[in-house]
Motif scaffolding. Sequence first.
Motif, short mmCIF file in Angstrom:
data_model
loop_
_atom_site.label_atom_id
_atom_site.label_comp_id
_atom_site.label_asym_id
_atom_site.label_seq_id
_atom_site.Cartn_x
_atom_site.Cartn_y
_atom_site.Cartn_z
N GLY A 54 -22.31 4.52 -46.26
CA GLY A 54 -21.84 3.14 -46.18
C GLY A 54 -22.80 2.07 -46.65
N ASP A 55 -24.00 2.46 -47.06
CA ASP A 55 -24.98 1.49 -47.55
C ASP A 55 -24.88 1.41 -49.07
N VAL A 56 -23.83 0.75 -49.54
CA VAL A 56 -23.57 0.67 -50.98
C VAL A 56 -24.68 -0.07 -51.70
N ASP A 57 -25.09 -1.22 -51.16
CA ASP A 57 -26.15 -1.99 -51.83
C ASP A 57 -27.46 -1.21 -51.88
N GLY A 58 -27.78 -0.50 -50.81
CA GLY A 58 -28.98 0.33 -50.80
C GLY A 58 -28.90 1.45 -51.83
N GLY A 59 -27.72 2.05 -51.93
CA GLY A 59 -27.53 3.11 -52.92
C GLY A 59 -27.67 2.60 -54.34
N ALA A 62 -31.24 2.03 -55.14
CA ALA A 62 -31.95 3.28 -55.45
C ALA A 62 -31.65 3.72 -56.88
N PHE A 63 -30.38 3.62 -57.31
CA PHE A 63 -30.04 3.97 -58.69
C PHE A 63 -30.79 3.06 -59.67
N THR A 64 -30.82 1.78 -59.37
CA THR A 64 -31.49 0.82 -60.24
C THR A 64 -32.99 1.10 -60.31
N GLU A 65 -33.59 1.42 -59.17
CA GLU A 65 -35.01 1.77 -59.15
C GLU A 65 -35.26 3.03 -59.98
N GLY A 66 -34.35 3.99 -59.86
CA GLY A 66 -34.47 5.21 -60.66
C GLY A 66 -34.41 4.92 -62.15
N LEU A 67 -33.52 4.01 -62.54
CA LEU A 67 -33.40 3.66 -63.95
C LEU A 67 -34.62 2.93 -64.48
N LEU A 75 -27.15 10.60 -65.36
CA LEU A 75 -26.54 10.67 -64.03
C LEU A 75 -26.80 9.39 -63.22
N LEU A 76 -27.98 8.82 -63.35
CA LEU A 76 -28.25 7.54 -62.68
C LEU A 76 -27.32 6.45 -63.20
N HIS A 77 -27.17 6.37 -64.52
CA HIS A 77 -26.25 5.39 -65.10
C HIS A 77 -24.82 5.64 -64.63
N TYR A 78 -24.41 6.88 -64.63
CA TYR A 78 -23.05 7.25 -64.23
C TYR A 78 -22.79 6.85 -62.77
N ASN A 79 -23.72 7.18 -61.89
CA ASN A 79 -23.53 6.86 -60.48
C ASN A 79 -23.54 5.35 -60.24
N LEU A 80 -24.36 4.64 -60.97
CA LEU A 80 -24.37 3.19 -60.85
C LEU A 80 -23.05 2.62 -61.39
N ALA A 81 -22.56 3.17 -62.48
CA ALA A 81 -21.26 2.74 -63.02
C ALA A 81 -20.15 2.96 -62.00
N ALA A 82 -20.16 4.12 -61.37
CA ALA A 82 -19.13 4.42 -60.37
C ALA A 82 -19.21 3.44 -59.20
N ALA A 83 -20.42 3.12 -58.78
CA ALA A 83 -20.59 2.18 -57.66
C ALA A 83 -20.09 0.79 -58.04
N TYR A 84 -20.42 0.34 -59.26
CA TYR A 84 -19.92 -0.97 -59.70
C TYR A 84 -18.39 -0.97 -59.74
N ALA A 85 -17.80 0.09 -60.24
CA ALA A 85 -16.35 0.14 -60.35
C ALA A 85 -15.67 0.26 -58.99
N LEU A 91 -15.97 -4.22 -63.43
CA LEU A 91 -15.69 -3.25 -64.49
C LEU A 91 -16.59 -3.46 -65.71
N ALA A 92 -17.03 -4.67 -65.96
CA ALA A 92 -17.92 -4.92 -67.10
C ALA A 92 -19.26 -4.20 -66.88
N LYS A 93 -19.83 -4.33 -65.69
CA LYS A 93 -21.10 -3.64 -65.39
C LYS A 93 -20.88 -2.13 -65.37
N ALA A 94 -19.75 -1.70 -64.82
CA ALA A 94 -19.44 -0.27 -64.79
C ALA A 94 -19.36 0.28 -66.21
N LEU A 95 -18.68 -0.44 -67.09
CA LEU A 95 -18.55 -0.01 -68.48
C LEU A 95 -19.91 0.04 -69.16
#
Length: 122
Positions: A54-59, A62-67, A75-85, A91-95
Amino acid sequence: RDEHLAVAEANFGHLLDDYGEQTAAIEHYRAALKLDPGNGTTLNKLGACLIATGDVDGGMAAFTEGLAVSPDDALLHYNLAAAYAEHHQDLAKALEHCQAACDADPNFAEGKHMLGVLQQYM
């Protein structure tokens, strides 16, 4: 020595995650990152567990820090895209991140599928 302990902590976190114990896994991923800061794989797994609990912003953080340390990690980009979507309806950030995932790994089937779905909604 710290490197081996970091791997052990991350592996134990992964095991706990596989058994559905995301809260406990988070503790071990964080312990691993104290010993090996900036490990993109561990940050990715931490991010996924944070979102699952449930900690979406924290997740997403973490993806952003990894990038920041692994900018070409599909996979980091993909997971961040999924979270944005899914969680922010951005959808623009997800894309943007989904395209980056596909650019980083042209054979990434899940990324290509998400990219196609996102493009239909843009």
